[in-house]
Design an enzyme around this catalytic site. Structure first.
Site, PDB file in Angstrom:
ATOM      1  N   TYR A   1      -1.517  -0.970  10.889  1.00 51.21           N
ATOM      2  CA  TYR A   1      -1.688  -1.193   9.457  1.00 51.21           C
ATOM      3  C   TYR A   1      -0.494  -0.650   8.665  1.00 51.21           C
ATOM      4  O   TYR A   1       0.069  -1.339   7.815  1.00 51.21           O
ATOM      5  CB  TYR A   1      -2.975  -0.552   8.952  1.00 51.21           C
ATOM      6  CG  TYR A   1      -3.153  -0.766   7.478  1.00 51.21           C
ATOM      7  CD1 TYR A   1      -3.564  -1.999   6.987  1.00 51.21           C
ATOM      8  CD2 TYR A   1      -2.850   0.237   6.553  1.00 51.21           C
ATOM      9  CE1 TYR A   1      -3.673  -2.228   5.633  1.00 51.21           C
ATOM     10  CE2 TYR A   1      -2.961   0.021   5.212  1.00 51.21           C
ATOM     11  CZ  TYR A   1      -3.378  -1.214   4.745  1.00 51.21           C
ATOM     12  OH  TYR A   1      -3.470  -1.445   3.399  1.00 51.21           O
TER      13      TYR A   1
ATOM     14  N   SER B   1       0.861  -1.185   0.000  1.00 53.94           N
ATOM     15  CA  SER B   1       0.000   0.000   0.000  1.00 53.94           C
ATOM     16  C   SER B   1       0.895   1.232   0.000  1.00 53.94           C
ATOM     17  O   SER B   1       2.066   1.168   0.383  1.00 53.94           O
ATOM     18  CB  SER B   1      -0.882   0.001   1.254  1.00 53.94           C
ATOM     19  OG  SER B   1      -1.530   1.237   1.429  1.00 53.94           O
TER      20      SER B   1
END
Length: 281
Positions: free
Chosen positions: A155, A142
């Site tokens: 995360y 990501s």
């Protein structure tokens, strides 16, 4: 590399980017092993792709955040007598909120799925690829992996791990016939942010899962080690190279700070839906 008549394994294949990998690889003539928790969604997708492209598709319903499930999945592939040419580690999810207020159990599952399962799956399937001197591993990271994320601390750290891990294995295997590649999307048009109660974490114009996967497969073919789809996303990912860490943290933190009155179901690990298990886009 061509995937015509070869097998690809896609985790988190029931929706979003994982589903698009399945669709676009099936269009290329690839056989598929589809993995996610939602068996009904996988069966529906597999049936559609078999009819549309004449490919083989196997469905395995499994929660990869649980200890030992990657090994169980590998053994099931052995029993099916399929040689995985392309491994796509896409399954993942995020939590959002002040670290101490988010369920510790859920954050542990987040690390297990986003990190441990990626390591385990790669360790299990890589030796077979090396034996054939052929294969590819795509790990979905990501833009979150390029800088720390206040309010999404676990995360961001997991995606930084995935990016670093993939780049290191790209170097180790660059002359061994195995491609390693990290896909680093920014905000993507799925229901993910609504489900985790973090719409404010979606920054900029959302991309489509179709385009993200098209960019990824093209970059893999070109031999790149990673790709960030979208010019704005790429520039954002490089921002920390031009400002200080503190400035970056202030900027990112101000953008994804939980809204006033925010009450996240992240505190309740029992409320996880299938959509919340998608990798943040």
């Amino acid at each position: 590399m061509t995937m015509q008549g070869k097998w690809a394994l896609v985790t988190g294949a029931s929706s979003g980017i994982g589903e698009q990998f399945a669709r676009q690889l099936a269009k290329q003539g690839s056989h598929l092993v589809l993995v996610a928790r939602s068996e009904s969604k996988l069966e529906s997708l597999a049936s559609e792709l078999r009819k549309m492209y004449g490919i083989k598709a196997e469905v395995i319903s499994m929660d990869l955040s649980k200890e030992g499930t990657p090994s169980e999945l590998y053994q099931k592939c052995r029993l099916l007598k399929v040689d995985i040419e392309m491994l796509i580690n896409n399954a993942g999810f995020a939590t959002h909120g002040l670290f101490e207020q988010v369920s510790g159990e859920r954050q542990h599952e987040e690390v297990m799925l986003n990190v441990a399962s990626v390591v385990d799956m790669t360790h299990l399937f890589l030796p077979d690829m090396l034996h054939r001197s052929s294969g590819a591993v795509i790990n979905v990271a990501s833009t979150a992996g390029f800088q720390p994320l206040p309010y999404m601390a676990v995360y961001g750290a997991t995606k930084a791990f995935v990016l670093s891990f993939t780049q290191a294995l790209w170097f180790e295997n660059r002359d061994r016939g195995i491609k390693f590649f990290a896909l680093c999307p920014g905000s993507t048009d799925t229901s993910f942010f609504n489900v985790v109660g973090a719409e404010e974490a979606s920054v900029g114009k959302k991309d489509t899962p179709e385009r993200v996967v098209e960019v990824a497969l093209r970059a893999l073919k070109e031999g790149k080690v990673y790709v960030v789809p979208g010019v704005q996303n790429y520039l954002g990912a490089q921002l920390s190279r031009f400002i200080t860490r503190k400035q970056s943290l202030r900027l990112v933190g101000s953008m994804i700070r939980p809204r006033e009155g925010y009450s996240s179901n992240n505190k309740n690990p029992g409320n996880q839906s299938d959509l919340a298990r998608r990798t943040i886009k």
